[in-house]
Design an enzyme around this catalytic site. Structure first.
Site, mmCIF file in Angstrom:
data_model
loop_
_atom_site.group_PDB
_atom_site.id
_atom_site.type_symbol
_atom_site.label_atom_id
_atom_site.label_comp_id
_atom_site.label_asym_id
_atom_site.label_seq_id
_atom_site.Cartn_x
_atom_site.Cartn_y
_atom_site.Cartn_z
ATOM 1 N N GLY A 104 37.433 37.547 2.233
ATOM 2 C CA GLY A 104 37.064 38.021 3.575
ATOM 3 C C GLY A 104 38.115 37.572 4.563
ATOM 4 N N ARG A 107 41.515 34.308 8.274
ATOM 5 C CA ARG A 107 42.407 33.922 9.382
ATOM 6 C C ARG A 107 42.728 35.150 10.221
ATOM 7 N NH1 ARG A 107 47.954 33.625 5.923
ATOM 8 N NH2 ARG A 107 47.211 35.179 4.474
ATOM 9 N N LYS A 127 45.719 38.418 13.518
ATOM 10 C CA LYS A 127 45.928 37.541 12.365
ATOM 11 C C LYS A 127 46.354 36.165 12.873
ATOM 12 C CE LYS A 127 48.212 37.890 7.851
ATOM 13 N NZ LYS A 127 49.106 38.738 7.070
ATOM 14 N N ASP A 266 42.551 42.825 -3.046
ATOM 15 C CA ASP A 266 42.149 42.653 -1.639
ATOM 16 C C ASP A 266 43.286 43.010 -0.690
ATOM 17 O OD1 ASP A 266 42.966 40.175 -3.045
ATOM 18 O OD2 ASP A 266 43.112 39.359 -1.023
ATOM 19 N N ASN A 267 44.476 43.254 -1.249
ATOM 20 C CA ASN A 267 45.604 43.691 -0.419
ATOM 21 C C ASN A 267 45.976 45.132 -0.731
ATOM 22 O OD1 ASN A 267 45.778 41.159 0.737
ATOM 23 N ND2 ASN A 267 47.218 40.396 -0.804
ATOM 24 N N ASP A 276 49.496 43.299 4.399
ATOM 25 C CA ASP A 276 49.676 41.914 4.026
ATOM 26 C C ASP A 276 51.114 41.588 3.645
ATOM 27 O OD1 ASP A 276 48.865 39.344 3.749
ATOM 28 O OD2 ASP A 276 46.978 39.906 2.811
HETATM 29 P P1 AMP Z 1 46.299 36.633 1.404
HETATM 30 O O1 AMP Z 1 47.002 35.870 0.361
HETATM 31 O O2 AMP Z 1 47.019 36.638 2.724
HETATM 32 O O3 AMP Z 1 45.926 38.009 0.993
HETATM 33 O O4 AMP Z 1 44.941 35.839 1.694
HETATM 34 C C1 AMP Z 1 43.944 35.669 0.735
HETATM 35 C C2 AMP Z 1 42.697 35.118 1.367
HETATM 36 O O5 AMP Z 1 42.926 33.792 1.871
HETATM 37 C C3 AMP Z 1 42.160 35.932 2.530
HETATM 38 O O6 AMP Z 1 40.764 35.962 2.418
HETATM 39 C C4 AMP Z 1 42.612 35.150 3.735
HETATM 40 O O7 AMP Z 1 41.792 35.385 4.843
HETATM 41 C C5 AMP Z 1 42.522 33.705 3.236
HETATM 42 N N1 AMP Z 1 43.438 32.796 3.977
HETATM 43 C C6 AMP Z 1 44.768 32.709 3.848
HETATM 44 N N2 AMP Z 1 45.287 31.801 4.694
HETATM 45 C C7 AMP Z 1 44.255 31.278 5.396
HETATM 46 C C8 AMP Z 1 44.137 30.288 6.429
HETATM 47 N N3 AMP Z 1 45.191 29.653 6.948
HETATM 48 N N4 AMP Z 1 42.897 30.025 6.880
HETATM 49 C C9 AMP Z 1 41.829 30.657 6.380
HETATM 50 N N5 AMP Z 1 41.869 31.585 5.418
HETATM 51 C C10 AMP Z 1 43.056 31.909 4.927
HETATM 52 MG MG MG Z 2 45.254 39.559 2.216
#
Ligand code: AMP
Ligand code: MG
Length: 521
Positions: A104, A107, A127, A266-267, A276
């Site tokens: 979900g 951030r 973001k 999820d991306n 992303d």
């Molecule tokens: P991503 O690798 O950018 O696709 O992120 C994967 C998941 O990790 C997503 O659900 C993001 O919202 C969560 N996420 C990544 N970085 C953070 C952060 N600094 N704080 C909270 N959630 C994060």
């Molecule tokens: Mg993502």
């Protein structure tokens, strides 16, 4: 999921302030249970670093209605203006092949949907705006380097005609955020036709909540593919359409030498937009097995693997739709499998067309009957060039750009790209060139027109890794954004070579070494 679980209600509200944006929240209104209401955290001192003026105007943002600090606070997420209704969306996802049932927006928050000045619907997403119900152990924050990086990469992709989320603004928060060191906090405002992912479907499918999957599919059809509403089998048609969009997207990535780096489900968007920009990067030297991401040890998301992973992601999407494709399970599996098989054909056709165009092969002068027999020989011509590039570690973008200078027979522009030690291998290129020139003779256009067309298909400017790193260093160390502005200006018109940007076409210096990227914003 209840949607009144409000999180982090630290945002200030100035609901009477009119940003000019025409908010219209279809996702929030129609998909209760798919999100949690949420507000951004108030930044200690939000400051606008960059506003994408053209995009802001397209969206109808009236910057004159807000003073600088109000605009910065709104785009950092800590100030609610008229019409906004922030939510964090829920989703699941296969990350590096392993299913995570609960992800979900951890951030990011969806500030809302707007209808732009043409009546088209876009999400505005922030973001780095603070913690949400889905932050797990994360801080919900983002830092300036990756935010600038995403801005540059997304806008570069947009101007290279690749479907993508776009960058609307960069705001610094005035906070220092802990990563491997303390870094300036920042928020990226981004825009997409929606943020619905394969992982959004998977979240509900994994819980056996078929009713929600169907609601989501109906919503996606209406929002993204309204032409499918009356189709005989709308859910199969949806699968086919998303396969087609993803195949086109990945063919475009391949044609410009882009490595996404984290193609988790999820991306992977239903709209077919690139989303992303974490560990992504453009190829310098052409290397099919290239991986940039620090965590992709197995090379799952290597450059050459991207079409295969795209299809794998579509298989995960298909699984969530089976019950609606046909009530008979084996029938449904068969139909979905056929749709998935078409992914390869879509991909190949898009790829061939894009690669042909890079080589100036767009308008045949021969009869239709002969055209199909050219597919195979054109494919060989293209892969022959790619093999030469691999063998000689030639810079992918430079080589294609240089090729347009060799149409009249002077090969020096390409010869320059071969290092002295490789000059012996140059003969292989001369042979390839001869084949290409023979093939060019089947085209209708004049050589001059072919050259112009090639210059319009092969960018002079891409966000080269060493340039992006220089931008980030200047911003992190000295709050100096002049290099960011310069690179962005070049990327906004990537096919138009300009003298003042001559340094931006150069490959990385020898001492730049191999490049590693990271996920975290
Ligand atoms: P991503 O690798 O950018 O696709 O992120 C994967 C998941 O990790 C997503 O659900 C993001 O919202 C969560 N996420 C990544 N970085 C953070 C952060 N600094 N704080 C909270 N959630 C994060
Ligand atoms: Mg993502």
């Amino acid at each position: 999921m209840s949607n009144n679980e409000s999180v982090s209600s630290s945002a200030e509200s100035i609901q009477e302030l009119d940003s000019g944006l025409h908010f219209d929240h279809s996702f929030v209104d129609q998909l209760t249970g798919f999100y949690v209401k949420c507000q951004g955290e108030k930044a200690p001192s939000a400051a606008l670093v960059k506003l994408n003026e053209a995009l802001a105007q397209q969206l109808g943002l009236k910057t004159q209605n807000l003073n600088d600090s109000q605009l910065a606070a709104m785009l950092a997420g800590g100030m609610q203006v008229k019409g906004t209704e922030g939510v964090a969306q829920v989703y699941a996802g296969h990350q590096f092949g392993n299913f995570n049932p609960q992800l979900g927006d951890g951030r990011a928050l969806l500030l809302g949907e707007v209808l732009d000045t043409h009546g088209e619907r876009f999400d505005i997403h922030l973001k780095g705006s603070g913690r949400t119900a889905f932050s797990r152990r994360g801080d919900g924050k983002a830092v300036i380097g990756p935010v600038l990086r995403e801005y540059l990469l997304a806008e570069a992709m947009y101007h290279l005609q690749v479907p993508t989320t776009r960058a609307l603004a960069v705001v610094t928060t005035g906070e220092r955020v802990m990563r491997n060191q303390l870094l300036p906090g920042a928020v990226l405002a981004r825009v997409a036709t929606s943020h619905i992912r394969v992982g959004t479907f998977q979240f509900f499918a994994a819980r056996g909540d078929q009713e929600s999957v169907k609601r989501l599919a109906d919503y996606c059809i209406e929002r993204h593919y309204p032409e499918l509403v009356d189709s005989e089998s709308p859910y199969l048609a949806l699968l086919d359409k998303v396969c087609q969009r993803q195949a086109l997207l990945i063919a475009k990535w391949m044609s410009i030498g882009f490595v996404h780096g984290v193609m988790n489900t999820d991306n992977c968007t239903i709209s077919g937009e690139t989303i992303d920009y974490g560990p992504c990067a453009f190829l310098d030297a052409y290397e099919p097995q290239q991986v940039f991401s620090s965590i992709d040890a197995q090379g799952r998301y290597a450059y050459d693997n991207q079409p295969r992973i795209g299809k794998w992601n579509m298989a995960r999407f298909a699984e969530t739709l089976l019950a609606f494709i046909n009530s008979d399970e084996s029938q449904a599996v068969e139909l979905a499998t056929q749709a998935l098989e078409r992914f390869d054909d879509y991909y190949y056709e898009f790829w061939l067309e894009l690669m042909r165009a890079k080589l100036g092969l767009t308008a045949l002068s021969i009869a239709d009957a002969q055209v199909s027999s050219l597919q195979e020989s054109d494919t060989q011509l293209i892969t022959g060039l790619l093999d030469l590039m691999t063998e000689n570690k030639l810079d992918y973008s430079q080589l294609f750009r240089a090729l347009s200078q060799t149409l009249a027979g002077d090969l020096s522009a390409v010869k320059l790209l071969f290092k002295e030690s490789q000059q012996l291998k140059f003969q292989a290129f001369i042979d390839w060139h001869q084949q290409w020139r023979t093939r060019i003779d089947l085209e209708k256009q004049t050589i001059d027109d072919i050259k112009i067309s090639m210059l319009g298909r092969n960018p002079a400017y891409i966000p080269r890794n060493h340039l992006v790193e220089q931008v980030i260093e200047a911003a992190e160390q000295r709050a100096d954004y002049s290099e960011f502005e310069k690179l962005l200006e070049a990327l906004e018109d990537p096919f138009n070579e300009r003298l003042e940007f001559a340094d931006l076409t150069q490959a990385a210096p020898e001492n730049f070494g191999s490049y590693t990227t990271f996920c975290g914003t």
